[in-house]
Design an enzyme around this catalytic site. Structure first.
Site, PDB file in Angstrom:
ATOM      1  N   GLU A  50       0.861  -1.191   0.000  1.00 26.20           N
ATOM      2  CA  GLU A  50       0.000   0.000   0.000  1.00 26.20           C
ATOM      3  C   GLU A  50       0.886   1.225   0.000  1.00 26.20           C
ATOM      4  O   GLU A  50       1.943   1.243   0.633  1.00 26.20           O
ATOM      5  CB  GLU A  50      -0.901   0.016   1.244  1.00 26.20           C
ATOM      6  N   CYS A 242      -6.512   1.012   2.669  1.00 18.87           N
ATOM      7  CA  CYS A 242      -7.489   2.100   2.656  1.00 18.87           C
ATOM      8  C   CYS A 242      -7.388   2.998   1.432  1.00 18.87           C
ATOM      9  O   CYS A 242      -8.355   3.699   1.104  1.00 18.87           O
ATOM     10  CB  CYS A 242      -7.340   2.941   3.917  1.00 18.87           C
ATOM     11  N   ASN A 376     -12.206  -3.041   0.464  1.00 23.18           N
ATOM     12  CA  ASN A 376     -11.140  -3.300   1.439  1.00 23.18           C
ATOM     13  C   ASN A 376     -11.772  -3.607   2.792  1.00 23.18           C
ATOM     14  O   ASN A 376     -12.385  -4.655   2.948  1.00 23.18           O
ATOM     15  CB  ASN A 376     -10.185  -2.107   1.486  1.00 23.18           C
ATOM     16  N   GLU A 377     -11.660  -2.680   3.733  1.00 21.79           N
ATOM     17  CA  GLU A 377     -12.250  -2.953   5.058  1.00 21.79           C
ATOM     18  C   GLU A 377     -13.656  -2.374   5.075  1.00 21.79           C
ATOM     19  O   GLU A 377     -13.887  -1.288   5.583  1.00 21.79           O
ATOM     20  CB  GLU A 377     -11.394  -2.310   6.140  1.00 21.79           C
TER      21      GLU A 377
HETATM   22  O1  AHR Z   1      -2.220  -1.376   6.677  1.00 17.21           O
HETATM   23  C1  AHR Z   1      -2.673  -0.125   7.076  1.00 17.21           C
HETATM   24  C2  AHR Z   1      -4.175  -0.021   6.998  1.00 17.21           C
HETATM   25  O2  AHR Z   1      -4.776  -0.862   7.914  1.00 17.21           O
HETATM   26  C3  AHR Z   1      -4.793  -0.419   5.706  1.00 17.21           C
HETATM   27  O3  AHR Z   1      -4.774   0.581   4.780  1.00 17.21           O
HETATM   28  C4  AHR Z   1      -6.193  -0.745   6.080  1.00 17.21           C
HETATM   29  O4  AHR Z   1      -6.776  -1.699   5.245  1.00 17.21           O
HETATM   30  C5  AHR Z   1      -6.091  -1.166   7.524  1.00 17.21           C
HETATM   31  O5  AHR Z   1      -6.961  -0.472   8.313  1.00 17.21           O
END
Ligand code: AHR
Length: 656
Positions: A50, A242, A376-377
């Site tokens: 990321e 994220c 994602n989340e």
């Molecule tokens: O890894 C950091 C963050 O943690 C990521 O962007 C997210 O998916 C999670 O909350």
């Protein structure tokens, strides 16, 4: 006196007997060789990438110039100017990055015009290394060539590299020159002087080391990319995290903006810019120079399955409670189309729209994409109702592509319990689970998957890391050891855990938002954490099939502070046993191979350990002492005898 001496000797003898009987306690493991277990997927141990902590721009992406096209919202952010410098977008060369600068004669013989870039917390230069400077430029004077001087500046303001570039056309042209650095500097700058009397326009000012990973011009920082390759990852997830979702939908990662000529990939605000008020980075943008094409290429170079994750139409739910911030369920068509187009970009024939773009970018053969993540989340009913149209469209058009859904941001709880059945209902192939937890959680959860439902989707442990809050979440040995112990449970359950990726991957020591992270770097050096080595040990010893390893007929998941698992490797013809000993004592372990066919003999293969007496110990950029080392084991017929150091993670190979 004699009596007293005898008493003392007796006591000493008793203590010695006590000690030796303690040291002689043996832990009996049984490795059942009769049954070769489920396949371990080739994707089992992978990487999660990321653009957080300046992992892409300023990190893995080897571009050294920040705001190279002057298109950050503050167009001169990262630049110092002197003399007569104007930013304009009149008749732009690149429609999606319209700004450029005009450097003009300052109007006095003793004045100068120029611009100076600060890089990403400085620019790293190495003695005798060469760097490719490039710029799109045009002379703004009808007649006569113009000249610019390009200089490398060190932190004492000395010039440590210099070249001149003649701008010989009043039409936009790309100019390139290779400069050599005369010195090593961690926090240098790039200065560009107008060295003639007219005016020049400059656009997309770029500087890369010539020695990038695989020597590519729009390439990657060699040491960092090599560190990833050296893990031998089975899967490579990108671009987040994220940033897939964005702080709002506008700042989500839009893969279509990340492909095509780099000069025309628009700048995006990085969502980690201001996610944490206490770690505020107002200069954090994404150039998209490291875009989806480059991610696919890196996956291919590393031999990892590419795993792109796309927005499902929900902006980050932590930051957007109002439903109007998200794409309404009935209006997802363009998002779904983005997913279908991405599959075409990766796999489509060169005659297809997106396959042609891939070919035009230099890769006519397909990338052989097999997996795609959607969302994602995410959580709540908002997620499955949006995921559904993606699943339907992808399965209808590309039935062989495996879709990955999410179980939300937590390892358990209400949202997690709601989402898993929903993922089953939608028949996704894998479910992404995230857990950033304290070390004790990792130990207590070494058996997490032992009783998981075997009938549903497989598990992708997509983001996890052990967070030792007592040290401000350092990448210390405790975190690595507890991850190693936990991962025995992933390996034991490789029939349903098909992928796992530690997170996050990279962090710039001067510009990070989140810790711990697997690899830390500055502008010249990098450091592999103990956590890196644990991941590497698993990935290098993944095996091809699970094996049943027990103690007293039970999985070894924390009894007497021992955690263990085993695999069979049909290519190397060996069993590989992994043992984490989280106690402070050396443990004598007897690993008996049962069910061995007559005539089969074994030998000890490579054995490796990573160990430290100090759980708080860390590696640093200057010194890395926590690294895997060779260890020994002895074989007695069908029994492997090992001494597992206190606080160690060990990998033993038994060859036959
Ligand atoms: O890894 C950091 C963050 O943690 C990521 O962007 C997210 O998916 C999670 O909350």
């Amino acid at each position: 006196m004699k009596k007293k001496l005898i008493k003392v000797l007796r006591l000493a003898a008793l203590l010695l007997i006590g000690q030796s009987s303690y040291a002689q306690q043996t832990y009996n493991f049984e490795l059942d060789t009769k049954k070769i277990g489920s396949p371990v997927q080739s994707t089992m141990y992978g990487l999660f990438f990321e653009d957080i902590n300046f992992a892409a721009d300023g990190g893995l992406y080897a571009e050294l110039i920040k705001n190279r096209s002057f298109d950050f919202p503050q167009s001169l952010l990262g630049w110092y100017t002197f003399g007569k410098v104007e930013v304009t977008k009149s008749n732009p060369l690149f429609d999606r990055n319209p700004n450029y600068v005009i450097l003009s004669d300052p109007g006095h013989a003793h004045k100068r015009t120029g611009i100076e870039n600060e890089g990403f917390r400085g620019i790293g230069f190495k003695t005798d290394a060469t760097y490719r400077f490039s710029v799109w430029a045009k002379s703004m004077n009808a007649t006569g060539d113009q000249k610019i001087r390009v200089e490398f500046i060190n932190s004492k303001n000395d010039i440590i590299g210099s070249e001149e570039v003649v701008i010989n056309s009043s039409d936009w042209k790309k100019y390139q020159v290779v400069l050599t650095s005369k010195a090593t500097e961690e926090k240098g700058r790039l200065r560009i002087f107008l060295a003639s009397n007219g005016s020049v326009a400059l656009e997309h000012v770029s500087l890369f080391p010539t020695d990038t990973y695989k020597g590519r011009e729009n390439g990657l920082r060699k040491d960092l990319a090599q560190a990833l390759t050296d893990i031998h990852p089975g899967v490579f997830r990108f671009p987040g995290g994220c940033i897939v979702e964005g702080t709002d939908l506008d700042s989500r990662y839009d893969w279509k903006k990340s492909v095509g000529p780099v000069e025309n990939r628009p700048v995006n605000e990085n969502r980690w810019h201001y996610t944490f008020p206490h770690r505020f980075f107002p200069d954090y943008y994404q150039s998209y120079g490291l875009g989806f094409y480059e991610y696919f290429l890196l996956s291919e170079d590393m031999g990892a399955e590419p795993l792109p994750v796309l927005s499902c139409g929900l902006a980050c739910q932590y930051q957007n409670e109002d439903e109007h911030c998200h794409v309404p369920v009935g209006e997802l068509d363009s998002y779904v189309q983005d997913a279908l187009d991405l599959i075409e970009f990766a796999n489509g024939p060169v005659t297809s729209t997106w396959g042609k773009l891939r070919a035009d970018m230099g890769h006519p053969s397909p990338f052989n994409l097999k997996y795609i993540g959607i969302g994602n989340e995410q959580w709540g009913k908002e997620y499955p109702e949006r995921l559904e149209p993606f699943v339907k469209a992808i399965c209808a058009k590309y039935p062989n592509i495996k879709v990955i859904g999410s179980s939300g941001p937590s390892a358990d709880g209400k949202e997690f319990d709601y989402l898993w059945p929903e993922m089953k209902r939608l028949k996704v192939d894998l479910v992404d689970e995230h857990y950033y937890k304290e070390p004790e959680w990792f130990l207590a959860n070494a058996n997490r998957y032992d009783n998981y439902d075997r009938k549903g989707p497989a598990v992708f442990a997509g983001e996890y890391a052990s967070h030792d809050h007592s040290t401000g979440k350092q990448n210390n040995f405790l975190s690595a050891l507890t991850e190693a112990a936990f991962m025995t449970g992933l390996e034991r359950n490789a029939d349903i855990v098909h992928m796992c990726t530690y997170a996050p991957l990279f962090a710039h020591v001067d510009a990070w938002q989140w810790n711990p992270d697997m690899i830390w770097f500055d502008n010249l050096r990098m450091m592999k954490t103990p956590n890196y080595y644990v991941q590497q040990l698993y990935a290098h010893n993944a095996g091809t099939n699970t094996m049943n390893l027990t103690r007293d007929k039970k999985a070894i998941a924390g009894q007497d502070n021992l955690y263990a698992s085993a695999v069979y490797d049909k290519d190397q013809n060996c069993y590989i046993v992994k043992v984490a000993n989280t106690s402070t004592e050396v443990k004598d372990i007897r690993i008996a191979l049962s069910g061995v066919k007559k005539g089969v003999t074994f030998s000890v293969g490579d054995c490796t350990t990573i160990h430290n007496n100090n759980l708080k110990a860390i590696n640093t950029l200057d010194e890395s002492n926590i690294i895997p080392k060779s260890t020994t084991a002895t074989l007695d017929g069908n029994v492997l005898n090992v001494k597992a150091e206190g606080q160690s993670f060990n990998v033993y190979k038994i060859k036959y």
